[in-house]
Design a protein around this motif. Structure first.
Motif, PDB file in Angstrom:
ATOM      1  N   THR A   1      -5.410   0.973  -8.050  1.00 43.27           N
ATOM      2  CA  THR A   1      -4.071   0.659  -7.570  1.00 43.27           C
ATOM      3  C   THR A   1      -3.608   1.758  -6.629  1.00 43.27           C
ATOM      4  O   THR A   1      -4.298   2.769  -6.434  1.00 43.27           O
ATOM      5  CB  THR A   1      -3.080   0.542  -8.739  1.00 43.27           C
ATOM      6  N   HIS A   2      -2.428   1.549  -6.043  1.00 45.63           N
ATOM      7  CA  HIS A   2      -1.846   2.575  -5.167  1.00 45.63           C
ATOM      8  C   HIS A   2      -0.875   3.480  -5.923  1.00 45.63           C
ATOM      9  O   HIS A   2      -0.273   4.360  -5.302  1.00 45.63           O
ATOM     10  CB  HIS A   2      -1.133   1.907  -3.997  1.00 45.63           C
TER      11      HIS A   2
ATOM     12  N   ALA B   1       0.811  -1.215   0.000  1.00 48.35           N
ATOM     13  CA  ALA B   1       0.000   0.000   0.000  1.00 48.35           C
ATOM     14  C   ALA B   1       0.849   1.272   0.000  1.00 48.35           C
ATOM     15  O   ALA B   1       0.454   2.289  -0.580  1.00 48.35           O
ATOM     16  CB  ALA B   1      -0.931   0.009   1.216  1.00 48.35           C
ATOM     17  N   ARG B   2       2.034   1.214   0.630  1.00 47.16           N
ATOM     18  CA  ARG B   2       2.862   2.417   0.759  1.00 47.16           C
ATOM     19  C   ARG B   2       3.973   2.517  -0.284  1.00 47.16           C
ATOM     20  O   ARG B   2       4.425   3.623  -0.599  1.00 47.16           O
ATOM     21  CB  ARG B   2       3.497   2.447   2.151  1.00 47.16           C
TER      22      ARG B   2
ATOM     23  N   ALA C   1       3.772   4.965  -3.450  1.00 48.63           N
ATOM     24  CA  ALA C   1       3.960   6.395  -3.165  1.00 48.63           C
ATOM     25  C   ALA C   1       5.439   6.756  -3.170  1.00 48.63           C
ATOM     26  O   ALA C   1       5.848   7.783  -3.736  1.00 48.63           O
ATOM     27  CB  ALA C   1       3.328   6.743  -1.819  1.00 48.63           C
TER      28      ALA C   1
ATOM     29  N   ARG D   1      -0.032  13.259   0.786  1.00 46.61           N
ATOM     30  CA  ARG D   1       0.152  12.879  -0.602  1.00 46.61           C
ATOM     31  C   ARG D   1      -0.928  13.455  -1.502  1.00 46.61           C
ATOM     32  O   ARG D   1      -0.722  13.636  -2.700  1.00 46.61           O
ATOM     33  CB  ARG D   1       0.141  11.353  -0.712  1.00 46.61           C
TER      34      ARG D   1
ATOM     35  N   TYR E   1      -1.121   6.240  -7.588  1.00 42.67           N
ATOM     36  CA  TYR E   1      -2.123   7.268  -7.833  1.00 42.67           C
ATOM     37  C   TYR E   1      -1.765   8.150  -9.029  1.00 42.67           C
ATOM     38  O   TYR E   1      -2.629   8.464  -9.862  1.00 42.67           O
ATOM     39  CB  TYR E   1      -2.293   8.142  -6.590  1.00 42.67           C
TER      40      TYR E   1
ATOM     41  N   GLU F   1       3.086   9.839   2.685  1.00 39.70           N
ATOM     42  CA  GLU F   1       2.643   8.487   3.034  1.00 39.70           C
ATOM     43  C   GLU F   1       3.373   7.430   2.205  1.00 39.70           C
ATOM     44  O   GLU F   1       2.794   6.759   1.352  1.00 39.70           O
ATOM     45  CB  GLU F   1       1.126   8.380   2.842  1.00 39.70           C
TER      46      GLU F   1
END
Length: 335
Positions: free
Chosen positions: A179-180, A94-95, A98, A168, A182, A285
């Motif tokens: 998805t993560h 998840a992180r 970023a 973020r 972004y 994040e």
């Protein structure tokens, strides 16, 4: 570079990761501090403490703990976070996007800025303006990325509040991404308003990471350009009537890029490590910010998962740089 060399380096990946895992696992358990003591409320009984230690396997010998954890890692299970009470792999997945998007933007900015400054320095070679370029490069090299983060935070967040300095994305904005990643997804789905908001939040931390990196790229590329410009092939091209700009672009720059790319690949790994403090300063994040929380909370499973993630990224970047250098240098491609 021959494929045999690539395969040999790829074969070293598993033992390298195993070594990293052993070192991190042992060090976390020999340094002072107990993660269970940070979890329990005041007045907890010794039975409650023993039950929690057994739940996370901390009551077993270190060798037994490592064998259990390593077996879980091989099956894709990095354990459960002690502080966040979630699967470590889910937290990292998840992180991580970023941080990857932030680093990618920082690398692009650094290469563009460093390349422009290097070309300006070579263009003004032998003149007073070259001294100004060299002085500027030295100034930006002297300030580390976390200090640039504090300077940018003060200037553009307090004195001249033009850009957001935390997070973020605007928390009031509703998002429904699949998805993560972004930024990539917003660009792919033509949601340019969200992409613009993401870039506004990423600009300051990415710039903080990019400025020292850009200075390093500028110094090395400028030196390589100056050295290549003095070579015989550049002098011959000049006697044939080619302009200096054409020689720099067509003859000098391709040869100067090879050592610069190799050096930049090493610096990208350092830039990735610099995200830990920069993300913390801007409350971004990513996995760097999460790594600090994991260390503060003595979250063994999360720390181990994050360090292995960083190790995989470092190894992958080094392999990618080796391949790029081999593609750019015909001497390595053919032999």
């Amino acid at each position: 570079m021959r494929w045999s060399t690539v395969l040999k380096r790829a074969a070293l990946v598993p033992p390298t990761l195993l070594g990293v895992g052993i070192i991190v696992f042992v060090l976390l358990r020999v340094v002072p501090g107990d993660p269970i003591a940070m979890m329990i409320p005041p007045g907890a009984s010794s039975a409650d403490i023993a039950r929690l230690r057994a739940l996370y396997g901390l009551d077993q010998p270190i060798v037994t703990q490592f064998i259990t954890w390593f077996g879980q890692v091989l099956s894709g299970d990095f354990g459960r976070s002690i502080s966040l009470h979630q699967r470590v792999l889910e937290l990292v997945i998840a992180r991580l996007p970023a941080t990857l998007e932030l680093c990618s933007l920082a690398v692009v900015m650094a290469l563009l800025l460093g390349g422009i400054v290097a070309l300006l320095g070579v263009t003004f070679r032998g003149r007073a303006a070259e001294w100004l370029v060299d002085s500027g490069i030295g100034f930006f090299l002297a300030i580390p990325d976390f200090l640039w983060a504090l300077i940018l935070l003060l200037v553009f967040g307090v004195l001249v509040p033009l850009l957001p300095i935390s997070g973020r994305l605007d928390p009031q904005r509703e998002i429904d991404f699949s998805t993560h990643f972004y930024l990539l997804e917003s660009l792919a789905t033509f949601r340019f308003d969200i992409a613009a908001d993401l870039l506004r939040h990423m600009l300051l931390p990415a710039l903080a990471l990019a400025l020292p990196f850009a200075a390093l790229v500028a110094r090395l590329l400028k030196a390589q350009l100056a050295e290549a410009e003095d070579q015989d092939y550049a002098q011959i091209a000049r006697t044939r009537g080619f302009s200096r700009g054409t020689i720099l672009r067509s003859e000098v720059l391709p040869n100067a890029l090879i050592p610069t790319v190799a050096f930049s690949g090493v610096q990208v790994t350092l830039l990735l490590g610099g995200t830990v403090l920069v993300e913390r300063i801007f409350s971004y994040e990513g996995i760097g910010n999460m790594a600090i929380d994991a260390v503060v909370n003595r979250d063994f499973p999360l720390i181990q998962g994050l360090i292995l993630t960083f190790a995989v990224l470092f190894i992958a970047l080094n392999l990618a740089v080796d391949l790029v250098v081999a593609l750019l240098d015909p001497r390595l491609r053919h032999g």
